[in-house]
Design an enzyme around this catalytic site. Sequence first.
Site, short mmCIF file in Angstrom:
data_model
loop_
_atom_site.label_atom_id
_atom_site.label_comp_id
_atom_site.label_asym_id
_atom_site.label_seq_id
_atom_site.Cartn_x
_atom_site.Cartn_y
_atom_site.Cartn_z
N THR A 12 0.84 -1.21 0.00
CA THR A 12 0.00 0.00 0.00
C THR A 12 0.87 1.26 0.00
OG1 THR A 12 -1.61 -1.24 1.28
CG2 THR A 12 -1.88 1.16 1.25
N VAL A 13 1.78 1.35 0.96
CA VAL A 13 2.58 2.58 1.10
C VAL A 13 3.69 2.63 0.04
CG1 VAL A 13 4.10 3.87 2.64
CG2 VAL A 13 2.06 2.74 3.56
N LYS A 104 6.18 2.35 12.42
CA LYS A 104 5.99 2.79 13.82
C LYS A 104 6.31 1.69 14.83
CE LYS A 104 1.59 1.42 12.47
NZ LYS A 104 0.56 1.76 11.53
N GLU A 128 8.81 10.51 9.38
CA GLU A 128 7.62 11.36 9.52
C GLU A 128 6.32 10.57 9.35
OE1 GLU A 128 7.34 15.01 10.09
OE2 GLU A 128 5.46 14.00 10.58
N GLY A 186 -11.65 -3.94 4.50
CA GLY A 186 -10.19 -3.80 4.53
C GLY A 186 -9.71 -2.68 5.45
N GLU A 189 -7.73 -5.29 10.23
CA GLU A 189 -7.05 -6.53 9.88
C GLU A 189 -7.85 -7.73 10.40
OE1 GLU A 189 -2.99 -6.59 10.11
OE2 GLU A 189 -2.86 -4.50 9.48
N ASP A 200 -1.43 -0.09 18.83
CA ASP A 200 -0.91 0.74 17.75
C ASP A 200 -0.85 2.21 18.22
OD1 ASP A 200 -0.40 1.15 14.68
OD2 ASP A 200 -1.97 2.58 15.21
N LYS A 204 2.51 4.66 18.81
CA LYS A 204 2.66 5.99 18.23
C LYS A 204 2.83 7.04 19.33
CE LYS A 204 -0.10 4.86 14.14
NZ LYS A 204 -1.49 4.85 13.67
N GLY A 301 -3.26 5.48 4.42
CA GLY A 301 -3.58 5.41 3.00
C GLY A 301 -2.31 5.55 2.16
N1 LIG Z 1 -1.03 1.34 5.15
C1 LIG Z 1 -1.03 2.55 5.68
O1 LIG Z 1 -1.94 3.36 5.45
C2 LIG Z 1 0.12 2.98 6.56
C3 LIG Z 1 0.09 4.26 7.16
C4 LIG Z 1 1.18 4.69 7.95
C5 LIG Z 1 2.25 3.82 8.13
N2 LIG Z 1 2.23 2.56 7.56
C6 LIG Z 1 3.37 1.70 7.75
O2 LIG Z 1 3.97 1.47 6.48
C7 LIG Z 1 4.56 0.18 6.45
C8 LIG Z 1 4.03 -0.58 5.24
O3 LIG Z 1 2.62 -0.74 5.36
P1 LIG Z 1 1.74 -1.26 4.11
O4 LIG Z 1 0.34 -1.05 4.49
O5 LIG Z 1 2.24 -0.67 2.84
O6 LIG Z 1 2.08 -2.83 4.12
P2 LIG Z 1 1.78 -3.89 2.97
O7 LIG Z 1 0.76 -3.38 2.02
O8 LIG Z 1 1.55 -5.20 3.64
O9 LIG Z 1 3.18 -3.98 2.17
C9 LIG Z 1 4.30 -4.62 2.69
C10 LIG Z 1 5.30 -4.84 1.55
O10 LIG Z 1 6.48 -5.43 2.12
C11 LIG Z 1 6.82 -6.60 1.38
N3 LIG Z 1 7.38 -7.58 2.32
C12 LIG Z 1 6.81 -8.05 3.44
N4 LIG Z 1 7.64 -8.92 4.06
C13 LIG Z 1 8.74 -8.99 3.29
C14 LIG Z 1 9.95 -9.71 3.38
N5 LIG Z 1 10.19 -10.57 4.38
N6 LIG Z 1 10.88 -9.54 2.41
C15 LIG Z 1 10.63 -8.69 1.37
N7 LIG Z 1 9.51 -7.97 1.24
C16 LIG Z 1 8.58 -8.13 2.19
C17 LIG Z 1 5.53 -7.11 0.76
O11 LIG Z 1 5.85 -7.86 -0.38
P3 LIG Z 1 4.71 -8.53 -1.32
O12 LIG Z 1 3.98 -7.37 -1.90
O13 LIG Z 1 5.44 -9.31 -2.35
O14 LIG Z 1 3.87 -9.36 -0.40
C18 LIG Z 1 4.81 -5.79 0.46
O15 LIG Z 1 5.20 -5.31 -0.80
C19 LIG Z 1 4.27 -0.45 7.81
O16 LIG Z 1 5.35 -0.19 8.67
C20 LIG Z 1 3.04 0.32 8.28
O17 LIG Z 1 2.94 0.34 9.70
C21 LIG Z 1 1.19 2.14 6.78
#
Ligand SMILES: NC(=O)c1ccc[n+]([C@@H]2O[C@H](COP(=O)([O-])OP(=O)(O)OC[C@H]3O[C@@H](n4cnc5c(N)ncnc54)[C@H](OP(=O)(O)O)[C@@H]3O)[C@@H](O)[C@H]2O)c1
Length: 429
Positions: A12-13, A104, A128, A186, A189, A200, A204, A301
């Site tokens: 997502t990010v 975080k 940030e 979605g 979780e 969480d 933070k 997001g």
């Molecule tokens: N989602 C939000 O709105 C949001 C907001 C603020 C902060 N964050 C933070 O941003 C970070 C990412 O969140 P997200 O929602 O983007 O997560 P996500 O959608 O689950 O994406 C995680 C990515 O990491 C890859 N990955 C996971 N384990 C791995 C490993 N062992 N080796 C290599 N690649 C690996 C996954 O690969 P695959 O795609 O191949 O599975 C995926 O591309 C987290 O720390 C979260 O707390 C998220």
Amino acid sequence: MDIKIGLLGCGTVGGGVVELIRMRADKIAAMTGLHPVITDVLVRDPDKKRNVTFEHELLTTNANDIIQNDEIKVVIETIGGIEPAKTMILAALRAGKHVITANKDLIALHGPEIMEVAEQEKLDFLYEAAVGGAIPLIRPLKESLTANEISDLKGIINGTTNYILTKMTESGANYEEVLREAQELGYAESNPSSDVDGLDAARKLTILASIAFGTKVSLDDVKVDGIRSITAADVAYAHELGAVIKLLAVGKDDGHALYLQVRPTMVPKAHPLAHVNDAFNALFVHGDAAGDLMFFGRGAGSLPTASAMVGDVIETLRNMSMAIPSRFRTGPVTTKAVKKGSPEPLRYYLRMHAKDRPGVFAHIATIFSNAEISMETVLQKRAHDNQAEIVIVTHETPSGSIESAILQLNDLNDLLEIKNVIPMEKGDA
Ligand SMILES: NC(=O)c1ccc[n+]([C@@H]2O[C@H](COP(=O)([O-])OP(=O)(O)OC[C@H]3O[C@@H](n4cnc5c(N)ncnc54)[C@H](OP(=O)(O)O)[C@@H]3O)[C@@H](O)[C@H]2O)c1
């Protein structure tokens, strides 16, 4: 000049970061003199369908393609969780790369250790996006407000619980029903514990409090209550009392000690935090010179989070173009005592089930009187099976007094169950 960037994780990010860097690369080059190009992207499954299409970027499953690539100067981590993110970030810093993360969980648990390595290596380690998604919180606390002694942090910093509580307020539905819907959409979780149990938000708060109060804060310092106990009945009573229920993260430095809590709270509808709905986040900050400040925006997001991460990329490129190594101390500067409970008296809402017989309320009133608690509002309704539902809102009461009254109420034979105890905010920020 092109600056090669490696991206760890592209979900997502990460997908948002790729999109935004592509959109703004020329503007960033004009601002910093350095043109950012993501060259290598680490994922688990290169065949997975993604929202972003890859042009010149190399998709890899081997982190060393990024960490040991000397041409890559900046690493962006969007994998999340503790491992393997921690090992990869430390290896990237030791290999001389600036690191930007949104993680975080990692910063709340291992931030000081990683920041120390970044300082030793004279590299940027920026995060940030870790709190509040798009909302600038870390940099204002770390830079713009450092002339202040900050005494208060108070906010809504978990989007999932805010979405659930908003939907419960709007629809009158029960927690379980709204959680199920949020999971289907979605927004929550399949294992929602980290969000709904308040962890969480606590992580933070740990990050924000350590910066705002300039001290070392650990997760154990935060008293945490989640939202599982909130029922449709509590939400309806909140409405009757002119309030809404929100999960607040609260940090206070009273000059002697820190008080850190995550707790469901009844927020009067006149209070600005009562209007922060769905996945939006907001944070109040009080500084002795600045007075009250409020930060508000999208807490999560793809593009909102990427907005904060790419802001960090620009900061890093500016520092690189001017050969400025990590500009400020990132670590804690003092150690302060941490106390549990609330430093200031609050009003409390108590919902109880008691036997519907004469004299029960008099017993309850005596316990309140002995604990020096005065009642502001009393609502009594017949529940069923000869039970009465009693709701009491107290005047402002020290947390010790309410705890003592609860202990005595638990020993009262005619009192069947204390269903919920929720503190209430004052009417304004
Ligand atoms: N989602 C939000 O709105 C949001 C907001 C603020 C902060 N964050 C933070 O941003 C970070 C990412 O969140 P997200 O929602 O983007 O997560 P996500 O959608 O689950 O994406 C995680 C990515 O990491 C890859 N990955 C996971 N384990 C791995 C490993 N062992 N080796 C290599 N690649 C690996 C996954 O690969 P695959 O795609 O191949 O599975 C995926 O591309 C987290 O720390 C979260 O707390 C998220």
